[in-house]
Design an enzyme around this catalytic site. Structure first.
Site, short mmCIF file in Angstrom:
data_model
loop_
_atom_site.label_atom_id
_atom_site.label_comp_id
_atom_site.label_asym_id
_atom_site.label_seq_id
_atom_site.Cartn_x
_atom_site.Cartn_y
_atom_site.Cartn_z
N CYS A 81 0.84 -1.21 0.00
CA CYS A 81 0.00 0.00 0.00
C CYS A 81 0.87 1.26 0.00
O CYS A 81 1.46 1.58 -1.04
CB CYS A 81 -1.00 -0.05 1.15
SG CYS A 81 -2.37 1.07 0.90
N HIS A 175 -3.47 -5.25 1.74
CA HIS A 175 -2.68 -5.60 2.93
C HIS A 175 -2.72 -7.12 3.18
O HIS A 175 -3.58 -7.58 3.94
CB HIS A 175 -3.25 -4.89 4.16
CG HIS A 175 -2.96 -3.43 4.21
ND1 HIS A 175 -1.98 -2.90 5.01
CD2 HIS A 175 -3.52 -2.40 3.55
CE1 HIS A 175 -1.95 -1.59 4.84
NE2 HIS A 175 -2.87 -1.26 3.96
N GLU A 177 -1.02 -8.87 5.11
CA GLU A 177 -0.82 -9.19 6.54
C GLU A 177 -2.14 -9.19 7.31
O GLU A 177 -2.20 -9.65 8.44
CB GLU A 177 0.21 -8.23 7.16
CG GLU A 177 -0.28 -6.85 7.52
CD GLU A 177 -0.44 -5.89 6.34
OE1 GLU A 177 -0.28 -6.32 5.18
OE2 GLU A 177 -0.74 -4.71 6.60
N1 GLN Z 1 -3.47 6.43 1.66
C1 GLN Z 1 -2.14 6.13 2.08
C2 GLN Z 1 -1.11 6.96 1.28
O1 GLN Z 1 -1.45 7.59 0.37
C3 GLN Z 1 -1.83 4.64 1.95
C4 GLN Z 1 -2.71 3.84 2.86
C5 GLN Z 1 -2.17 2.53 3.31
O2 GLN Z 1 -0.95 2.28 3.31
N2 GLN Z 1 -3.03 1.68 3.81
O3 GLN Z 1 0.02 6.97 1.58
#
Ligand code: GLN
Length: 202
Positions: A81, A175, A177
Site C-alpha cells: 500500500c 494488505h 498481513e
Molecule cells: N493512503 C495512504 C497513502 O497515500 C496509503 C494507505 C495505506 O498504506 N493503507 O500513503
C-alpha cells in the site's frame, strides 16, 4: 554456512507488528529497520502500509532514502500500500516524490476516503503456479494506473493491478498481513532466496 534468513520491516511508521508476526509464523527472523546498518543485515525488506507522505519525511530524517535505493539494486523489496507508493516511479493525486524502484505510476487514495476502504477477493497468479483465491484488504489504497511491460501483474481487481512483480521486487496495493493466507509472504521469502523455508513450513 548459509547466511541466516533475516527479513527487515521498515519500522519508521505503519503496520510493522503484523508482518513481523506473519514472518515469525513462517520461522523467519523479522527485524524492525530504522537505519542503514540494520538494513544491510537483511536479505529483503518489507515497506509496510501507513501514510506515504509521513514515510517520505521520516526517510529524509533518518537519511534512509539513498540506502533503500542502493539496497533494492541487490535485494528484494516488497511495498504494501503506502510502501508501493514509495517504490513507484510516479505518484499522482497529488504528485509527490518517490524512490523510482518500480516502473509504475500510482494514484493515491484512488478508491476514496477511509470509510470507502473494503475487502475483496480475486485470483492471484504467482509465477509457475495455478491461480489461488486471495483476500485483499484495501485501506485508502492507491491504484496502479500505468506500468512498464517488464512488470508482471500477479493479480488484478476491477481491471486494475493490485499485486505486481518487477524482477525481485513486489508491490501490493492491499494488505496481505490482514488476510488469512500466507501466500504473499511465502512468495516474498522465495524471492529473498528462502525457497526451502517458504516451502518447508507449508
Ligand atoms: N493512503 C495512504 C497513502 O497515500 C496509503 C494507505 C495505506 O498504506 N493503507 O500513503
Amino acid at each position: 554456512m548459509a547466511e541466516p534468513m533475516r527479513i527487515g520491516i521498515l519500522a519508521l511508521q505503519g503496520d510493522v507488528a503484523l508482518h513481523q508476526a506473519r514472518l515469525a509464523k513462517l520461522s523467519v527472523e523479522a527485524v524492525p529497520v530504522r537505519g542503514a546498518d540494520e538494513l544491510a543485515a537483511c536479505r529483503g525488506l518489507i515497506i509496510p502500509g501507513g501514510e506515504s507522505t509521513t514515510f517520505l519525511k521520516l526517510l529524509e530524517a533518518y537519511a534512509l532514502g539513498d540506502p533503500l535505493v542502493a539496497f533494492a539494486r541487490e535485494r528484494p523489496l516488497w511495498g504494501v500500500c503506502a510502501g508501493s507508493i514509495l517504490m513507484a516511479a510516479q505518484v499522482q493525486n497529488p504528485a509527490q516524490h518517490a524512490l523510482a524502484i518500480l516502473p509504475i505510476t500510482v494514484r493515491r487514495n484512488a478508491y476514496g476516503r477511509q470509510n470507502e476502504s473494503f475487502i475483496a477477493t480475486f485470483p492471484l497468479r504467482l509465477p509457475g503456479q495455478g491461480a489461488l483465491e486471495q483476500e485483499g484488504v484495501f485501506i485508502r489504497a492507491p491504484q496502479v494506473v500505468a506500468w512498464q511491460p517488464e512488470v508482471a501483474v500477479l493479480a488484478e481487481y476491477g481491471g486494475t493491478p493490485v499485486a505486481l512483480q518487477y524482477g525481485h521486487h513486489l508491490a501490493t496495493t492491499f494488505h496481505p498481513e490482514l488476510a488469512e493466507a500466507e501466500t504473499m509472504h511465502r512468495h516474498f521469502l522465495a524471492l529473498c532466496g528462502g525457497e526451502r523455508l517458504a516451502a518447508s513450513s507449508a
